[in-house]
Design an enzyme around this catalytic site. Structure first.
Site, short mmCIF file in Angstrom:
data_model
loop_
_atom_site.label_atom_id
_atom_site.label_comp_id
_atom_site.label_asym_id
_atom_site.label_seq_id
_atom_site.Cartn_x
_atom_site.Cartn_y
_atom_site.Cartn_z
N SER A 97 0.80 -1.23 0.00
CA SER A 97 0.00 0.00 0.00
C SER A 97 0.83 1.28 0.00
CB SER A 97 -0.95 0.02 1.20
OG SER A 97 -2.09 -0.76 0.93
N LYS B 116 0.19 3.89 -2.64
CA LYS B 116 -0.75 5.01 -2.52
C LYS B 116 -0.04 6.35 -2.34
CE LYS B 116 -4.51 2.17 -0.68
NZ LYS B 116 -3.94 0.91 -0.22
N SER C 99 -5.83 3.72 4.62
CA SER C 99 -5.30 3.01 3.46
C SER C 99 -6.42 2.37 2.64
CB SER C 99 -4.31 1.93 3.91
OG SER C 99 -3.54 1.46 2.82
N LYS D 296 2.93 6.59 4.77
CA LYS D 296 2.11 5.48 4.31
C LYS D 296 2.72 4.14 4.67
CE LYS D 296 -1.53 4.01 2.66
NZ LYS D 296 -1.33 2.96 3.67
#
Length: 401
Positions: free
Chosen positions: A77, A80, A137, A243
Site C-alpha cells: 500500500s 498510494k 489506506s 504510508k
C-alpha cells in the site's frame, strides 16, 4: 466504546488480515541519486529487521543511510504515495476540489483488503476519500478517486507510471492504485523516498497523514471509525506521515516522515517481518539522524530570490522564486562559513511562459562543491509586450541616455 465503534474496529481488524547566466539543465533528483550515504553509517545497520531501507533529508535529498535501497520489491500500500501525489496535483491545478462529491462505482465498492467500506452509488467528498486513503489506506477510496481523475483506474495507472518516468524512477512500475498483489508491480526503497519527497511539496498532505483517528459519515447510521495504520504518528514525536503497506508477499513496509526543529526527513523500510520490527527500524533511523544532524534553512518555498527587468515582457519586472524550500544538512556543530549560493538563469527563455515554469536553478556550494540544486520558477504568467508598448520602452531607454 459504542457498538458502531466496536463494529468498525472489528472491520478494520478483519480487513488487514509512493543577472543572467548560462542555460542550465537540471535533474531535480540528481543530488538524491548521486549522493553517497554518510560514511559513518556504512558500518552500521540501522534497519536490521528490513530487507531494504533508506533515510534521506527532505529538502536536500541527501542520503544519510541506505541498505539495499535499489532492490526491487513489492511496495504494497505504499503504492498510494503515488496515488496521493496525483490527487494533490489535481487539487493544486484546480481540476478537483475537496468539497466535490464523487459517486462510488461498483468496482470501487468491491475492492478487498483495507477499505472504508464504500457502497456502490454512495457519494463522498474528495476530502473524506483522501482522508480514507491517507489514514485507513482505503483501497476502495483509492479506486474511487482514480476513476474520478483518470476516467478509469487503468487510465490513472498510466498517469502514475508517466509520473514515475518524470521523476526519473527507473525501478518502479505500477499495475494498480492500491498496492494489492499484481504481477510486475514493484518499486524500491530509493524510489519510494523520491515519491515521498515529491508528495511532501504539497504541505497540506500531512494534515491528512498525521491524523491518528477520526470518523467518516459522523453521526450517521453507517458512521466509520478511522484509525491510522501508521502507529508512529501517535507514538514517535514529529512523525506526521506518510504510508504503511502490507501483503503476504511484501511483508511489512513503511514510508515515514518526521519533522523536528525545522528538519524534515524521510525513512523507508521494506520487507520487515512484523509491525513491531518495522516500527523499530524506522525509529532507529529517526533517532540516529536527529541525534547527529541538523539543517540550516536558506530559503522558504516560493520565496523571491531575485528579479530582473525584461524589456520584451508585458509586465517588465519579473520575480524569480524557489520551487521548493532550500536547506543544507550538516552535523551538529559543523562550521558553515564556506557555504554560499549561486543563481543561474537560462538565457533561451521564449515568451509567453506560464507561472511556475522553471527558468533556472539555485546552487548551494561549499567552496567549489555543489551541495544541492533547486529549480527557480517564474512567480507569475509572462506575456509578450505589445508592439507599441515595446517601441515606447525602446524609445524611452534611448532618450534616457
Amino acid at each position: 466504546m459504542n457498538l458502531n465503534k466496536l463494529i468498525n474496529a472489528l472491520k478494520i481488524f478483519i480487513s488487514f488480515s509512493l543577472v543572467l547566466c548560462v542555460s542550465v539543465e537540471m535533474d531535480l533528483y540528481a543530488d538524491h541519486h548521486e549522493t553517497e550515504s554518510v560514511s559513518e553509517t556504512e558500518s552500521q545497520d540501522l534497519a536490521p529487521n528490513s530487507k531494504s531501507a533508506i533515510l534521506i533529508e527532505r529538502d536536500t535529498g541527501e542520503v544519510i543511510f541506505e541498505k539495499n535501497a535499489q532492490n526491487v520489491l513489492p511496495p504494497a500500500s505504499m503504492t498510494k504515495i503515488m496515488t496521493m501525489l496525483l490527487i494533490m496535483e489535481e487539487l493544486e491545478g484546480g481540476n478537483l476540489s475537496l468539497s466535490e462529491k464523487v459517486r462510488i462505482s461498483e468496482k470501487a465498492a468491491s475492492m478487498g483488503g483495507s477499505q472504508i467500506f464504500l457502497e456502490e452509488g454512495e457519494e463522498m467528498t474528495v476530502d473524506d476519500l483522501l482522508k480514507g486513503i491517507a489514514v485507513a489506506s482505503g483501497n476502495d477510496a483509492s479506486v474511487a478517486l482514480a476513476e474520478r481523475i483518470g476516467g478509469s483506474e487503468e487510465e490513472f495507472v498510466k498517469m502514475m507510471n508517466q509520473k514515475a518516468k518524470e521523476l526519473g524512477l527507473k525501478n518502479t512500475l505500477f499495475q494498480n492504485t492500491t498496492g494489492l498483489p499484481a504481477e510486475n508491480h514493484y518499486s524500491t526503497a530509493e524510489d519510494m523516498a523520491v515519491m515521498a519527497k515529491e508528495l511532501l511539496k504539497f504541505e497540506d498532505i500531512t494534515k491528512y497523514t498525521s491524523i491518528y483517528e477520526d470518523y467518516l459519515r459522523k453521526g450517521q447510521e453507517n458512521e466509520f471509525w478511522l484509525v491510522n495504520t501508521n502507529k508512529l504518528v501517535k507514538f514517535y514525536e514529529g512523525v506526521d506521515g506518510l504510508k504503511t503497506g502490507f501483503t503476504n508477499e511484501a511483508k511489512y513496509c513503511l514510508t515515514a516522515t518526521a519533522e523536528k526543529d525545522g528538519m524534515r526527513v524521510i525513512a523507508v523500510v521494506m520487507g520487515a517481518d512484523s509491525t513491531k520490527n518495522r516500527n523499530s527500524d524506522v525509529s532507529s533511523m529517526l533517532d540516529y539522524v536527529y541525534n547527529k544532524y541538523t539543517t540550516k534553512q536558506l530559503f522558504n518555498k516560493n520565496q523571491v530570490v531575485t528579479s530582473f527587468n525584461w524589456l520584451k515582457a508585458k509586465n517588465q519586472k519579473v520575480n524569480i522564486i524557489t520551487n521548493d524550500s532550500i536547506s543544507i544538512l550538516h552535523k551538529k556543530g559543523e562550521d558553515l562559513s564556506d557555504i554560499e549560493t549561486d543563481i543561474k538563469i537560462k538565457q533561451d527563455i521564449t515568451l509567453p511562459i506560464k507561472k511556475g515554469t522553471a527558468v533556472g536553478v539555485l546552487q548551494v556550494k561549499n567552496n567549489d562543491e555543489i551541495l544541492t540544486e533547486t529549480e527557480l520558477v517564474i512567480q507569475d504568467d509572462m506575456e509578450k509586450a505589445g508592439t507599441f508598448q515595446l517601441a515606447a520602452r525602446i524609445l524611452g531607454s534611448f532618450l534616457s541616455k
